[in-house]
Structures are given as C-alpha cells and as structure tokens.
Design an enzyme around this catalytic site. Structure first.
Site, PDB file in Angstrom:
ATOM      1  N   HIS A   1      17.315  10.253  14.479  1.00 26.80           N
ATOM      2  CA  HIS A   1      18.736   9.923  14.548  1.00 26.80           C
ATOM      3  C   HIS A   1      19.554  10.893  15.388  1.00 26.80           C
ATOM      4  O   HIS A   1      20.671  11.267  15.023  1.00 26.80           O
ATOM      5  CB  HIS A   1      19.311   9.762  13.133  1.00 26.80           C
ATOM      6  CG  HIS A   1      18.526   8.771  12.335  1.00 26.80           C
ATOM      7  ND1 HIS A   1      18.424   7.454  12.716  1.00 26.80           N
ATOM      8  CD2 HIS A   1      17.756   8.913  11.234  1.00 26.80           C
ATOM      9  CE1 HIS A   1      17.632   6.825  11.867  1.00 26.80           C
ATOM     10  NE2 HIS A   1      17.210   7.677  10.970  1.00 26.80           N
TER      11      HIS A   1
ATOM     12  N   SER B   1      17.649   3.650   8.327  1.00 32.21           N
ATOM     13  CA  SER B   1      16.619   4.018   9.292  1.00 32.21           C
ATOM     14  C   SER B   1      15.473   3.009   9.301  1.00 32.21           C
ATOM     15  O   SER B   1      15.691   1.830   9.588  1.00 32.21           O
ATOM     16  CB  SER B   1      16.124   5.440   9.002  1.00 32.21           C
ATOM     17  OG  SER B   1      15.286   5.893  10.045  1.00 32.21           O
TER      18      SER B   1
END
Length: 314
Positions: free
Chosen positions: A195, A86
């Site tokens: 996400h 991430s």
C-alpha cells in the site's frame, strides 16, 4: 441497505484457517476450486511453515473468505454489500459476482509472487497506535528518503495507522512516534511493504494481467477500501483491484461510508476479528460479528433479522 460482508487482509492469517472452515459443501467446493485453479492442493499451504510465504497467505485468505461467504449464502444469508481490506478485496469481488473465483485465484497468486519477489527481505509493515495522522505524517516525511523509504499505508482508524517500508526506516518512525505520544508500535505479520509507492511497478504488472480477465458488474454493492467509495463500473473495479497493493487503505472512511449507506450488520469472514474490532462506527443498535467467533447458524439468523427489517424485502 443493512448487511455488509467484510473480508480481511494480510496480517489476519493463522495456521489452520482453511481446516477450520465449516464442514459444509460450499466450503469443500471452494477449496477444491482453488486447488484446481492452482494445480496444487491449497490445504498444503495452510500450515505455519507454508504461511511464511506471502503467496500462501494471500491464497489462503482468498479461499477462506470466499468459502465462508458461500456457506452463508447457501444457508440463506442475504448481504447487501461487500468490502475487503487489501487482498480481501478479491474475495469481496468474487462474492459480489465481479470476478470468477478461478480467475481471482490466478490473479492473487500472481499478485503475491510479484510482491514477494520484489521485496524478499528487509521490508514490512508496522502499526502505530495512539497517534493521529498529522503528527505521524510529519514524522514519516522526516524519515523517508531514497535510502530509507517509509510511507503511510493503512488508515484503519483515527488512532490506528499502519506504515510500510524498510525495516530500519520503520523502526526510526516507530521510535519517534512513541516519543511523540503514540501508545504502541507493533510489527504486522506482512513481509512486504504494501500500500505504498514501493509497489507501483508490481501494480502495473497486475493491471496488464487484468486485461485478459472477464470482469462483471457487481450484484451486490461493492465498497472499495482504496477509494472509500462504492464502485459499479467493472473496468473501474478491475483497475482498483490491480492498483490496491500500491495505494493506501482507507478502511476508516470506507466504514463511515457503509454507515451512511445504512449498514447495521457487519459480518467479517475468517480467519480473524480485526475488522470486527474496527467496526465501532455502526449505528447505536448495529452489530459487528466475526465468523471465526460466531456459529454459522447464528450469523444466518442475524442476517435474516436485518433483512426482515428492510421494506420491500421478503
């Protein structure tokens, strides 16, 4: 290939993470560079109160990762590849020479603001432990609806999957998952639904911001945890970075790729050891270490040992 530097994502943060960096010129220079790009002292963001903000968390994680990587490089560590989970992908990109650190700071600040403004409350992420993807996917499909959005978000390990969405929807998925045999359902220290498709609009805004940023070909092998593959083309990496907040993290597959590419030493940048605990996929004599738990000189020595084992390297 032998040594992989890994960079953690949001959820790994802890108060004082920047203050705990080594007393090293490279660390001090990185903190100063971050502060200059921000126009404020990044150390002021490194407290429990400040870290309630997604913006503070992401900027501190970026700074901690880049600072530690630069300390290791300055002391002679020789990574072959990088991978970031991430927000960690931005620190990985800086380490690999893809992004200038100041540009990464500005992009990460924008990224975090977009995420925080979109979902200031009522959303987040939850880790489901002990249930495989198939059963969990069916539960999520059963619960997900326009009024109760929830998605599969992070595939960290076969039996460790993170969901993202509205708090009530995540609570319903957690209850059903536990009833289906999951061992635990634990909230992650992330206050936005990362996400997943809930952040598609924010990813598009970040893509537009990348249009004015110089992106270079990586000097190290760059493994994308969104694509679970190595990326070399600068434009492709830029798109991957911009979009990674809105697509699932395929960390388990990325570590399988690293093993297939010959990684034997995985070194996790601060502040935690989450990725180290997920690195059980290395060969039998491979090793994973977290800088937060290991002396700087010990990490450098491990890197030197691995470099010496590779033909054609001094």
């Amino acid at each position: 290939m032998s040594t992989l530097f890994t960079f953690p994502g949001q959820g790994a943060q802890r108060p004082g993470m920047l203050h705990a960096l080594p007393d090293h010129p490279a660390a001090r220079a990185t903190v100063a560079e971050t502060s200059a790009a921000l126009g404020e002292d990044v150390l002021a963001l490194d407290s429990a109160a400040a870290l309630a903000s997604t913006v503070a968390v992401q900027l501190c994680l970026l700074t901690a990762g880049v600072a530690m990587a630069r300390c290791l490089l300055a002391e002679g560590a020789r990574p072959d590849a990088v991978a970031g989970l991430s927000i960690g992908a931005y620190a990985a990109a800086v380490c690999a020479g893809v992004l200038d650190h100041a540009d990464a700071v500005r992009l990460v600040a924008l990224r975090a603001r977009l995420m925080e403004q979109a979902y200031p409350r009522g959303y987040g992420m939850t880790a489901i432990l002990g249930l495989e993807r198939g059963p969990l996917e069916r539960i999520v499909a059963q619960v997900c609806a326009p009024a109760s959005p929830v998605y599969l978000a992070n595939f960290n390990a076969p039996m460790q999957i993170v969901i993202a969405g509205a708090e009530a929807a995540m609570a319903r998925v957690a209850a059903l998952a536990l009833a289906a045999g999951a061992h635990a359902a634990k909230p992650v220290a992330i206050s936005v639904p990362s996400h997943c498709a809930l952040l598609d609009a924010q990813a598009a805004g970040l893509e537009r911001a990348f249009a004015g940023v110089a992106v270079a070909r990586p000097r190290l092998r760059y493994f994308s945890a969104s694509a679970a593959r190595e990326l070399r083309d600068p434009a492709r990496i830029a798109t991957d970075l911009a979009r990674n907040l809105a697509v699932p993290v395929r960390w388990h597959e990325t570590m399988l790729l690293a093993r297939e590419c010959g990684v034997r030493l995985a070194v996790e940048m601060p502040p935690g050891n989450v990725l180290t605990r997920l690195a059980a996929l290395l060969p039998g004599d491979g090793i994973a270490v977290a800088c937060a738990d290991t002396r700087l000189d010990s990490v450098v020595a491990l890197s030197a040992r691995e470099a010496a084992r590779q033909p054609g390297r001094d």
